[in-house]
Design an enzyme around this catalytic site. Structure first.
Site, mmCIF file in Angstrom:
data_model
loop_
_atom_site.group_PDB
_atom_site.id
_atom_site.type_symbol
_atom_site.label_atom_id
_atom_site.label_comp_id
_atom_site.label_asym_id
_atom_site.label_seq_id
_atom_site.Cartn_x
_atom_site.Cartn_y
_atom_site.Cartn_z
ATOM 1 N N HIS A 72 7.444 -5.270 1.581
ATOM 2 C CA HIS A 72 7.475 -4.004 2.339
ATOM 3 C C HIS A 72 6.769 -4.187 3.683
ATOM 4 C CE1 HIS A 72 8.171 -1.041 -1.240
ATOM 5 N NE2 HIS A 72 9.124 -1.949 -1.126
ATOM 6 N N TYR A 200 3.327 8.197 0.099
ATOM 7 C CA TYR A 200 2.054 8.826 -0.282
ATOM 8 C C TYR A 200 2.119 10.273 0.205
ATOM 9 C CZ TYR A 200 -0.142 4.293 -1.318
ATOM 10 O OH TYR A 200 -0.468 3.070 -1.866
ATOM 11 N N PRO A 292 -6.994 4.263 -7.330
ATOM 12 C CA PRO A 292 -5.782 3.484 -7.005
ATOM 13 C C PRO A 292 -5.092 3.864 -5.699
ATOM 14 C CG PRO A 292 -5.343 5.120 -8.701
ATOM 15 C CD PRO A 292 -6.819 5.144 -8.460
ATOM 16 N N LYS A 296 -5.976 -1.221 -4.044
ATOM 17 C CA LYS A 296 -6.922 -2.324 -3.817
ATOM 18 C C LYS A 296 -7.455 -2.987 -5.087
ATOM 19 C CE LYS A 296 -6.733 -2.500 0.497
ATOM 20 N NZ LYS A 296 -5.458 -3.241 0.593
ATOM 21 N N TYR A 384 -4.816 -1.513 4.618
ATOM 22 C CA TYR A 384 -3.831 -1.472 3.533
ATOM 23 C C TYR A 384 -3.250 -2.863 3.267
ATOM 24 C CZ TYR A 384 -0.377 0.474 0.335
ATOM 25 O OH TYR A 384 0.355 0.774 -0.793
HETATM 26 C C1 PHB Z 1 1.903 1.472 -8.282
HETATM 27 O O1 PHB Z 1 3.009 1.025 -7.920
HETATM 28 O O2 PHB Z 1 1.605 1.596 -9.479
HETATM 29 C C2 PHB Z 1 0.921 1.864 -7.230
HETATM 30 C C3 PHB Z 1 1.218 1.627 -5.905
HETATM 31 C C4 PHB Z 1 0.318 2.002 -4.919
HETATM 32 C C5 PHB Z 1 -0.871 2.603 -5.258
HETATM 33 C C6 PHB Z 1 -1.186 2.800 -6.596
HETATM 34 C C7 PHB Z 1 -0.280 2.434 -7.588
HETATM 35 O O3 PHB Z 1 -1.731 2.967 -4.292
#
Ligand code: PHB
Ligand code: APR
Length: 389
Positions: A72, A200, A292, A296, A384
């Site tokens: 990505h 997000y 999460p 990280k 990120y």
């Molecule tokens: C996930 O794909 O489970 C995932 C991705 C990004 C995050 C947290 C979990 O910030």
């Protein structure tokens, strides 16, 4: 029994450390109190920094990641009904790879079996001993017999609830913690992802995240209160609530289906200092937890292992203890930056139960600034994709 490094825990930290040391001719034994199937059955995250991809290549386990992982170049932020893209590649020259932690664990387990290195699964009552003395060793029970492994060093890679950190005297360790007043209700579904990249979402009904594992498997999360029980959430209720938090375009594109996994996870920030106690080192979730939101957790475990494997190779190869003496400070410096970023993403994107109208306006103003200022977007992107080791 005797080995050079006894590793407690066969999660990503322990297995990656074992593989990197094996490739440098350093012998390890891994002790895991669960079965291999149980370890593989855990559904965890899956966004990998370029630094960790490099480590997995160094460990010789990146072939499938490069074949099946999704690279990505950016991610999307949604608020006030609109989506905004943060272009990591343009801002930092770096990308992230979406590849499940379960797959990484499987690749590492297979590599360890292939190279004949020893892993003892279902080891009971594992206990690290005398790590503050000259004769560190680990005791465990297997098939009703008590066994001891003498070693030069112990690596505590046994996660947040593991025995390693708990075996450190309270006077020798300092804990820093923040528990968030909400959780993440997550589902895994065999449905095509709603978007190419992650979304997000900051929404008045609470945070949401659209993620994926592959072009046919999706992962979605909803902010929920900690009083919620997963049994109260039918798939239909989950999809209806998610639709309420999506922007119009995403809502139209969303493909729903039966969940193949559903669970609620609490959100916590936690750091234990230091990360070295004589001849025992902590790495990964054994020493720190991040919420999460910043993706990280796994990547921090990898950077700990980067510093620790380098330090141990330096010790055995150059008879120098400089690396092991600086391990804790080096690892903690990167840990606290990731803690800060994960806390920032969490407070920016979630609905805080006690938040006022003023707080909500501030969140939106910060999001507005983030998507309209290249400098602000750069700071977010840089964190990120992963700060340098
Ligand atoms: C996930 O794909 O489970 C995932 C991705 C990004 C995050 C947290 C979990 O910030
Ligand atoms: N004895 C032996 N093994 C143990 C013990 C014990 N007393 N306690 C726990 N373990 C094992 C667990 O069963 C698990 O397999 O240690 C392993 C720890 O693995 P993780 O919890 O996955 O921790 P880590 O390897 O540091 O990986 C961190 O996992 O939780 C995610 O978000 C986190 O992605 C991050 C990653």
């Amino acid at each position: 029994m005797r080995t050079q490094v006894a590793i407690i825990g066969a999660g990503p930290s322990g297995l990656l450390l074992g593989q990197l040391l094996h490739r440098q001719g350093i012998e390890t034994v891994i002790l895991e109190n669960r079965s291999a199937d149980y370890v593989l059955g855990r559904i965890r995250a899956g966004v990998i920094e370029q630094g960790m991809v490099g480590l997995l290549e160094q460990a010789g386990v990146a072939e499938r990641l490069h074949k099946e992982g999704l690279v990505h170049d950016g991610t999307e932020l949604a608020f006030a009904g609109a989506r905004h893209r943060i272009d990591f590649k343009k801002l930092t020259g770096k990308t992230v790879t979406v590849y499940g932690q379960t797959e990484i664990t499987r690749d590492l387990m297979e590599a360890r079996t292939a190279c004949g290195a020893q892993t003892i699964y279902e080891a009971e009552d594992v206990m690290p001993l005398d790590f503050d003395g000259a004769k560190p060793h680990v005791r465990y029970r297997k098939d009703g017999k008590d066994i001891e492994i003498e070693c030069d060093f112990i690596a505590g890679c046994d996660g947040f609830h593991g025995v390693s950190r708990q075996s450190v005297p309270a006077t020798s360790i300092e804990n820093f913690e923040r528990v968030y007043p909400f959780g993440w209700l997550g589902i895994l579904s065999e449905t095509p992802p709603v978007s190419e990249e992650l979304i997000y979402i900051n929404h008045e009904r609470g945070f949401a995240l659209c993620s994926m594992r592959s072009p046919t498997r999706s992962r979605y999360y909803l902010q929920c209160s900690l009083a919620e029980h997963v049994e109260d959430w039918t798939d239909a209720r989950f999809w209806d609530e998610l639709k309420l938090r999506l922007d119009d375009q995403a809502r139209e594109r969303l493909v729903t289906g039966p969940s193949i996994e559903k669970s609620i996870a609490p959100l916590r920030s936690f750091v234990a200092e230091p990360m070295r106690f004589g001849r025992m080192f902590l790495a990964g979730d054994a020493a720190h937890i991040v919420p999460p939101t910043g993706a990280k957790g796994l990547n921090l475990a990898a950077s700990d292992v980067h510093y620790l494997s380098g330090a141990l190779v330096e010790f055995y190869r150059e008879k120098s203890s400089a690396g092991i003496d600086h391990y804790s400070a080096r690892a903690l410096s990167r840990v606290w930056k990731a803690e800060r970023f994960s806390w920032w993403m969490t407070t920016l994107l979630h609905r805080m139960p006690e938040s006022s109208g003023f707080d909500r306006r501030l969140q939106h103003a910060e999001l507005d600034y983030l998507v309209s200022s290249p400098a602000a977007a750069m700071a977010m992107a840089e964190n990120y994709v992963g700060l340098p080791y």
